[in-house]
Motif scaffolding. Structure first.
Motif, short mmCIF file in Angstrom:
data_model
loop_
_atom_site.label_atom_id
_atom_site.label_comp_id
_atom_site.label_asym_id
_atom_site.label_seq_id
_atom_site.Cartn_x
_atom_site.Cartn_y
_atom_site.Cartn_z
N GLU A 82 39.25 38.63 66.33
CA GLU A 82 37.93 38.89 65.77
C GLU A 82 38.04 38.60 64.45
N THR A 108 30.36 38.02 68.65
CA THR A 108 30.09 39.33 69.45
C THR A 108 28.66 39.65 69.00
N TRP A 131 39.22 37.91 80.23
CA TRP A 131 38.72 38.94 79.31
C TRP A 131 37.40 39.48 79.46
N TYR A 174 34.00 41.22 77.88
CA TYR A 174 33.60 41.56 76.62
C TYR A 174 32.04 41.45 76.54
N ASN A 188 43.46 46.57 75.40
CA ASN A 188 43.89 45.53 74.80
C ASN A 188 45.28 45.57 74.58
N ASN A 228 29.82 38.51 81.76
CA ASN A 228 30.84 39.29 80.68
C ASN A 228 32.34 38.76 80.80
#
Length: 582
Positions: free
Chosen positions: A140, A120, A187, A189, A242, A173
């Motif tokens: 994460e 990230t 997803w 992000y 989420n 993204n």
């Protein structure tokens, strides 16, 4: 190109040396990408990996090579990260192609292996992990601990020596995931880079890797070719975050219209285990009957590839009611005063504080901060609130056995008086049995997958119901701790008996432990609230509202709270009184 099937002699030696008779299905998958590409990493492990591979500090994986496959073994007390840095920035599109298998039995391992697929903008590593009981997860992995972003339960269980192909494709993204050619999740992000990729191996696990490739993709379509199925709630419009969503209802009967997409990617749908009829175009309608306060609804969709998509919706419904003592009115809605009158609180009982914290488990993964969280909570309450050191009970690490916890509960049954108050803070592992819908505490000596060693939530409930005191507040910072909860109500009286639970996460939710030497986000926010209000009297619901909002904003977990049903709750709430100044 390597041979797809090893020679008969090699196969025989491999099976004989492992001591089992399962077939070794060694499949050299190759991704079929529709976009031009530039190969950045191509490890087929015909030889030892190149020197550019790294391991995290303090970890010592055992590496070996057999017939062009890399084998990585982790020690029983240490997880392994084995990774390489790559020149792939956030502006680049890329695809990671990996084929590997678990080499030893995964029956006692949770999230027993996986791989790092990106980083990230904050430098947090992103991992795709696989559990022996059939879970796919995105996590994460940061300096502040690990957090679950998303999880599929009931995926195909892992089988030792059965190779699977995992592909992660990042375009813009958007990130898509597939297993053995089947898309399972998409997803979004912002700012992900592929500058670190590698392998994860859980404690005591051993994996075999056939190949790992990373390619940079040239410009092309903005979205992955096959979007994954998702549940859209359209009327009222509710957005998932989420896998969780919250909604405020104004009527006890709630109708929700939604849809599944894309068409043909799903097989069946349920809400709270009741079958939901879905039209051919994916549209559906569900009816909800709401209790006053908190209501939890779980949507499950069986996908065509055999995996299960799950979303959890929390609906809050509040009946209009007249003002009660200790309430103030703000913008036409009754809420509790932040500083109720001290004279409204009767009784001079003792405040008992029970702390149960486990860092060092005998069989489960160790935790960083459970004991520290308990001690910091204890210091805050003893220093600034009407809690006395001689009424503080600590069960840490080897003391927090199943027997030790239950004997403490029995002692509380005998010791506490009707005018006393009890606050229990539990920090440790939790377990949720998806099939039986039962939640458990995992004591320090609990074995993996041996529920007979755990403490059922129903047992905790029964003890809280039979401890004869004025107020009881159980604070549980553990995975799946929300499974203790019932529905909430909106009316409280500090002079009435109360039995409350405040859980750090929802019924199906894993929670954040935090970086070693710090507090969990949940404990940190609770301590912060206690410290900032240490000169005022307040009630537990004030603290709960603030802590839940702060934790939800900071990390990907959703604290929940409510009174316990059928446990002696009479409409009260736990009061926090500051120490009297000399």
């Amino acid at each position: 190109m390597k041979p797809v099937i090893a020679s008969f002699l090699q196969l025989f030696l491999l099976i004989f040396s492992a001591g089992f008779t399962l077939d070794l299905q060694s499949q050299h998958f190759r991704s079929s990408m529709a976009r031009p590409q530039a190969m950045l990493l191509d490890e087929s492990f015909d030889f030892e990996p190149s020197p550019k591979w790294n391991t995290s500090s303090g970890q010592a994986p055992v590496l070996s090579n057999f017939d062009g496959k890399l084998m990585i073994a982790a020690m029983p007390d240490a997880e392994v990260e084995y990774w390489v840095e790559m020149p792939v920035g956030p502006q680049d599109d890329y695809e990671l192609d990996l084929s590997m298998t678990l080499r030893n039995s995964g029956a006692i391992l949770h999230n027993s292996y996986g791989f790092i697929f990106g980083v990230t903008p904050q430098g947090t590593r992103l991992a795709f992990t696989f559990g022996s009981e059939g879970q796919y997860s995105i996590q994460e992995l940061g300096a502040r601990g690990d957090a679950f972003v998303w999880q599929y339960d009931h995926a195909r269980e892992l089988v030792s020596y059965r190779f699977q192909q995992f592909i992660v494709r990042k375009i813009g993204n958007h990130v898509s995931f597939s297993v053995d050619g089947q898309p399972i999740y998409e997803w979004t992000y912002e700012g992900i880079s592929g500058e670190r990729v590698g392998l994860l191996v859980g404690k005591g696990a051993e994996i075999m890797v056939d190949h790992l490739r990373l390619v940079r993709l040239s410009s092309g379509p903005a979205l992955p070719d096959q979007p994954a199925t998702d549940i859209s709630l359209l009327d009222p419009a509710i957005q998932w975050e989420n896998g969780f969503a919250h909604h405020l209802a104004s009527h006890p009967l709630q109708t929700i219209r939604g849809s599944l997409s894309p068409q043909g990617s799903w097989t069946a749908m349920w809400m709270n285990d009741e079958f939901v009829k879905v039209q051919e175009n994916g549209s559906f309608i569900v009816q909800m009957t709401l209790l006053e306060g908190h209501n939890s609804f779980t949507f499950k969709v069986l996908l065509s590839n055999g995996t299960l998509l799950k979303r959890q919706l929390s609906v809050q419904f509040q009946q209009p009611f007249s003002m009660a003592k200790g309430l103030v009115e703000v913008a036409g809605e009754p809420i509790y005063s932040q500083t109720p009158d001290l004279s409204a609180i009767t009784g001079t009982g003792r405040n008992f504080l029970v702390l149960i914290g486990m860092n060092q488990y005998s069989y489960w993964n160790d935790l960083h901060n459970a004991v520290k969280d308990c001690e910091d909570i204890a210091k805050t309450l003893v220093d600034h609130y009407q809690f006395e050191p001689n009424y503080v009970i600590r069960l840490y690490n080897e003391e927090a056995t199943r027997t030790g916890i239950l004997e403490t509960m029995e002692w509380l049954q005998d010791e506490l008086l009707p005018e006393d108050n009890l606050l229990i803070y539990y920090a440790g592992h939790g377990h949720f049995d998806e099939q039986d819908k039962l939640g458990y505490w995992v004591p320090v000596d609990g074995r993996m997958d041996k529920v007979v060693d755990y403490i059922p939530n129903s047992t905790i409930h029964d003890y809280l119901a039979t401890i004869d005191c004025q107020h009881t507040l159980l604070v549980a910072d553990a995975c799946f701790s929300g499974s203790l909860l019932s529905s909430m109500r909106g009316r409280y009286d500090v002079n009435e008996r109360s039995r409350w639970v405040f859980a750090s996460g929802g019924e199906y939710e894993r929670v954040f432990d935090g970086a070693p030497g710090e507090n969990s986000p949940f404990a940190q926010e609770m301590i912060s609230y206690l410290m900032s209000h240490r000169e005022n009297t307040f009630i537990a619901s004030d603290m709960i509202d603030h802590v839940a909002a702060q934790v939800t904003e900071r990390v990907k977990q959703h604290p929940v709270a409510s009174p316990l049903m059928n446990a002696g709750d009479a409409g009260g709430v736990f009061p926090f009184l500051p120490k009297q100044q000399d």
